[in-house]
Structures are given as structure tokens and as C-alpha cells.
Scaffold this active site. Structure first.
Site, mmCIF file in Angstrom:
data_model
loop_
_atom_site.group_PDB
_atom_site.id
_atom_site.type_symbol
_atom_site.label_atom_id
_atom_site.label_comp_id
_atom_site.label_asym_id
_atom_site.label_seq_id
_atom_site.Cartn_x
_atom_site.Cartn_y
_atom_site.Cartn_z
ATOM 1 N N ARG A 268 13.307 8.116 -45.549
ATOM 2 C CA ARG A 268 14.277 7.052 -45.220
ATOM 3 C C ARG A 268 14.520 6.977 -43.712
ATOM 4 O O ARG A 268 14.563 7.999 -43.042
ATOM 5 C CB ARG A 268 15.606 7.348 -45.922
ATOM 6 N N ARG B 219 26.070 10.459 -39.231
ATOM 7 C CA ARG B 219 26.496 10.311 -40.632
ATOM 8 C C ARG B 219 27.416 11.447 -41.043
ATOM 9 O O ARG B 219 28.341 11.260 -41.817
ATOM 10 C CB ARG B 219 25.263 10.253 -41.547
#
Ligand code: ADP
Ligand code: AMP
Length: 219
Positions: free
Chosen positions: A166, A177
């Protein structure tokens, strides 16, 4: 009283123990036995000061002024010393602290050092998990090149689709994140804990062990 922080990592158990109790309660006596039984270093600040006094070091001279009067040595002479000590190689599998922390500022200094270590370990673990993650672009099945490899490289076990990395699993994005998780999402833990519907599972364990724990909770 003994406070214990024991967790399993891929390298085995890490055990961090604090012996807390009045002078003469038996902390040193027990700590020596625990250190031997679990093969972790016994870190006694009293012993460290006594050794420094014997060697006639600057630290020893300063500490002795307080020790002779039965007073605590000032926090600034103790905290860095212990934080440095617990970062030595022999503390990798854990340690037993005897006589530290003895004040709230000492406990805060230890918490801070452990939090920093925790953040570092968390970041390294998660980057490792995410950079090795491979997802099937057709059915979304998830694999890991090391911890859960597909039978055939780059090929989904479920549907035969192509496995991809990803875009947001790159190390630079993972750091961001994680920050977002701690700021915005982690507070939900307290929310669900209050509601009485939270079960915590140590996700650093093997995939199969985690699944067994989930099943034992779900019944
Ligand atoms: P601390 O490290 O908490 O100051 P120590 O381990 O040095 O305490 O113990 C103080 C003294 O009490 C030592 O002489 C030790 O041998 C003795 N002692 C320790 N535990 C016990 C116990 N459970 N019963 C009786 N004496 C003990
Ligand atoms: P102990 O051997 O643990 O009984 O400690 C002996 C003496 O060393 C204490 O009375 C203090 O003067 C000093 N000392 C040991 N550990 C600490 C600490 N964490 N903070 C301040 N003083 C300490």
C-alpha cells in the site's frame, strides 16, 4: 511491593520490576534472588552510591553528605544515573530496580524514559509490520512477507490475485499515521473502557496466539 511489567516479544520475555518498600522491608534480599532466578540485572541505587563512596568519586562525595544524615540524595543526582543504567545492553531482557524510584519526580523521570523507549519500539515494530504487509488488489486478503507469507510469492492464497504494497505503508507516512492515532483515536480506549466493553489484547504476540486470545474472549 513489587510492580511488574512483563511482556513477550519476538526475542522472548522482557521483565521490568520495581521493588518498592520501607527501608529494611526486604527489597534487596528478594531482588537478589529474583535477579538470579530470571537472569536480569539487579540495579540498587543504594549499592551504586556505596560503590561510588568507596571509590571516592565526586558522585560518592556528594551522595554521602545526604546518606549519612538519612536523607534522600537529590533527584538530579539519581535520575540520569538510573536512566543511563537501564539503557545498557544487559538490560535488554529487563531489570529489577531496588530503591528507585523513591520520589514522584524520580517516578516521572522513569515513566518518561520508558515512554520514549516504548514509542521507539512501537514505531520500529509497526514500520516492520507495515513495510512487510502485502494486500491482494482483488479480494483484499492480507499477508506479511515474514510473519504470514503467501504460499506463492506475490500471489494471493485466496483468489490468486496480485499482492501489492500500500502507498501509505511507507515509513514516512507511517510516522504521521501513528501521531494521528495517538492524538485522535487512542482516546477512544478510555471511552470504551468506561462503557465496560473493552478487552485488551497484546498484538505484539504471534498471529495465532492473538487469535486464540480473541476466541477465548468471545467464548
Ligand atoms: P531493604 O533492601 O528493603 O532495605 P534488606 O533486604 O536489606 O532490606 O533486609 C533488611 C534486613 O532484614 C536484612 O538483614 C535481611 O536479611 C532481613 N530480612 C529480609 N527479609 C526478611 C524477612 N522476610 N524476614 C526476616 N528478615 C528479613
Ligand atoms: P538503600 O541502600 O536503598 O537503603 O539506600 C541507602 C541510601 O542511599 C538512602 O538512604 C538514600 O540516602 C540513598 N538513595 C538510594 N537510592 C536513592 C534514590 N532513588 N533517591 C535518593 N536517594 C537514594
Amino acid at each position: 511491593m513489587v510492580t511488574k511489567n512483563k511482556r513477550e516479544t519476538k526475542g522472548g520475555f522482557v521483565m521490568k520490576i520495581i521493588m518498592l518498600g520501607a527501608p529494611g522491608a526486604g527489597k534487596g534480599t528478594q531482588a537478589k534472588q529474583i535477579a538470579q532466578a530470571y537472569d536480569i540485572p539487579h540495579i540498587s541505587t543504594g549499592d551504586i552510591f556505596r560503590a561510588n563512596i568507596k571509590e571516592g568519586t565526586e558522585l560518592g562525595k556528594k551522595a554521602q553528605e545526604y546518606m549519612d544524615k538519612g536523607l534522600l540524595v537529590p533527584d538530579e543526582l539519581v535520575c540520569d544515573l538510573v536512566v543511563d543504567r537501564i539503557h545498557k545492553d544487559d538490560c535488554e531482557k529487563g531489570y529489577i530496580l531496588d530503591g528507585f524510584p523513591r520520589t514522584i519526580p524520580q517516578a516521572n523521570a522513569l515513566d518518561e524514559a520508558l515512554a520514549k523507549d516504548g514509542e521507539k519500539i512501537e514505531f520500529e515494530n509497526i514500520v516492520n509490520r507495515m513495510s512487510g504487509r502485502r494486500s491482494c488488489k482483488d479480494c483484499g486478503a492480507i499477508f506479511h512477507v515474514q510473519y504470514n507469507p503467501p504460499k506463492k510469492e506475490n500471489c494471493c492464497d485466496v483468489c490468486g490475485g496480485e499482492l501489492i504494497l500500500r502507498d501509505d505503508d511507507k515509513a514516512e507516512t507511517v510516522k504521521k499515521r501513528l501521531d494521528v492515532y495517538h492524538e485522535q483515536t487512542a482516546p477512544l480506549i478510555a471511552h470504551y473502557k468506561e462503557a465496560g466493553s473493552l478487552h485488551e489484547i497484546d498484538g505484539t504476540q504471534d498471529i495465532k496466539v492473538v487469535f486464540e486470545e480473541i476466541k477465548s474472549i468471545l467464548g
